[in-house]
Design an enzyme around this catalytic site. Structure first.
Site, short mmCIF file in Angstrom:
data_model
loop_
_atom_site.label_atom_id
_atom_site.label_comp_id
_atom_site.label_asym_id
_atom_site.label_seq_id
_atom_site.Cartn_x
_atom_site.Cartn_y
_atom_site.Cartn_z
N ASP A 113 0.83 -1.20 0.00
CA ASP A 113 0.00 0.00 0.00
C ASP A 113 0.87 1.26 0.00
O ASP A 113 1.67 1.48 0.92
CB ASP A 113 -0.89 -0.06 1.26
CG ASP A 113 -1.99 0.96 1.27
OD1 ASP A 113 -2.02 1.82 0.37
OD2 ASP A 113 -2.83 0.89 2.19
N ASP B 8 -10.55 4.09 -1.53
CA ASP B 8 -11.19 3.07 -0.69
C ASP B 8 -12.72 3.01 -0.83
O ASP B 8 -13.39 4.02 -0.92
CB ASP B 8 -10.87 3.33 0.78
CG ASP B 8 -9.39 3.13 1.08
OD1 ASP B 8 -8.59 3.03 0.12
OD2 ASP B 8 -9.04 3.08 2.27
#
Ligand code: GLA
Length: 396
Positions: free
Chosen positions: A151, A221
């Protein structure tokens, strides 16, 4: 166009040996169909601990999820502790023994995934892999890890600083950082799925396969709302040509069962992700699933669409205001078709066979009601509930 896609998919699934070897060398893991499993983030967030992961592994087995194909148990952020004097990453107190946890997960016929960042810190400020890439990859391999989600997080600061605001240079740095971990994973010689998470920046679908990505996030997200899920899901139109066996677009993890969407909305979520050949990573508490949640996550006919061996991602066929028709080619010449109603009112939606490269007679099966709907010649119309879907399998 479909012929072209078929040829590409056929190459990648190994009808031709050379490209398959190349793919495996790129990723050290074939991921011939989109990865399926569970990830801790959407429900547990940073609070995830060893006992939760074990309970989820147990639940994957007892609920039937494992047998439906969900085999990865992925720990997201929240496991990292400090580095020891030699720079080896240690789990925090919530994870007393990662190797024992991996052994436990493996003993259930499942695989274990973990999470890190190319930056010095992950998105919540825990330790990332910057400057320790090979050391961390070796540690993950030693523990028995099978999947890494990597990430971007604080690496964005490094990109900003080192590129002096030059966008192209920043993008090159990002790609190098992903490639660095790719090489580190290859060096371990342990097959691990490599999941790129950088929110779809710089059209990652163009370079994701080159840096070994088996999947790459295409968006920011998700959260457990129809607004966010549908904004992400329907914005995937046009990306299908970048997916193929071995590397998949990832519109983020599932929210099915987390409680803030209606059953129709969750069926839309699951259907759209299946049409998109998206990774299916459940994100709910598997130890407390009601029957509706189970029926959505474990609908074998919908999962079969996602996991179809042809490995061609579906795409939008028509959008008429809030009414959309999407189609995914399946092996053997069949097609999955989803009729989506994004409006606030129930409404009939029609798919015309000539729009999906079919002409009648065609057999229609409704994969949510598990019923054959007979033979059609020109078009098929179904009443679709508000925010809901009717999903079909059409075959000759
Ligand atoms: C980012 C990712 C999420 C999750 C969190 C963890 O926001 O996109 O999927 O991994 O970080 O902090």
């Amino acid at each position: 166009m479909y012929l072209l896609r078929f040829v590409r998919a056929a190459f990648a699934v190994g009808l031709v040996a050379l490209p398959l070897c190349t793919l495996q060398a790129q990723s050290a893991h074939p991921a011939l169909t989109p990865p399926m499993g569970w990830n801790s983030w959407n429900y547990f967030g940073e609070k995830i601990n060893n006992a939760d992961v074990r309970a989820v592994a147990d639940a994957l087995v007892t609920s039937g999820m494992r047998d439906a194909g969900y085999i990865y148990v992925n720990i997201d952020g929240g496991w990292q502790g400090q580095r020891d004097a030699r720079g080896n990453i240690q789990p925090n107190r919530k994870f007393p023994d990662m190797k024992a946890l991996a052994d436990y997960v493996h003993s259930k016929g499942l695989k274990l995934g973990i999470y890190s960042s190319p930056g010095p810190k992950d998105c919540a400020g825990s330790e990332g892999s910057y400057g320790h890439e090979q050391q961390d990859a070796d540690t993950f391999a030693k523990w028995g890890i099978d999947y890494l989600k990597y990430d971007l997080c604080s690496y964005r600061d490094i990109m900003r600083k080192e590129s002096n605001g030059n966008r192209q240079k920043g993008s090159a740095l990002m790609q190098q950082a992903y490639e660095k971990m790719h090489q580190a994973l290859l060096n371990t010689q342990r097959p691990m799925i490599y999941s790129l998470c950088q929110y779809g920046w710089d059209a990652v679908w163009n370079w994701g396969p080159k840096v070994g990505g088996n999947l790459w996030r295409t968006t920011d997200d998700i959260n457990d709302s129809y607004a966010r899920m549908s904004a992400i899901g329907f914005s995937q139109a046009g990306l299908s040509k970048y997916a193929a066996p071995g590397h998949w677009n990832d519109p983020d993890m599932l929210e099915v069962g987390n409680g803030h969407m209606t059953p129709d909305e969750y069926r839309t979520h699951m259907s759209l992700w299946a049409i998109l050949a998206a990774p299916l990573l459940a994100g709910n508490d598997l130890t407390k699933m009601d029957d509706t949640t189970k029926s959505i996550l474990m609908n074998k006919e919908v999962i079969a669409v996602d996991q179809d061996r042809l490995g061609v991602e579906g795409d939008r066929v028509t959008a008429t205001g809030p009414f959309e028709v999407w189609m995914k080619p399946l092996q053997g010449g069949a097609r999955a078709v989803a009729l989506f109603n994004r409006s606030r009112y129930d409404y009939p939606i029609t798919v015309r066979l000539n729009k999906i490269g079919f002409h009648g007679p065609v057999q229609v099966r409704d994969v949510w009601s598990h019923k054959s709907m007979g033979t059609v010649h020109d078009s098929y119309t179904a009443m679709v509930p508000s925010h809901g879907v009717v999903m079909l399998r059409l075959s000759k």
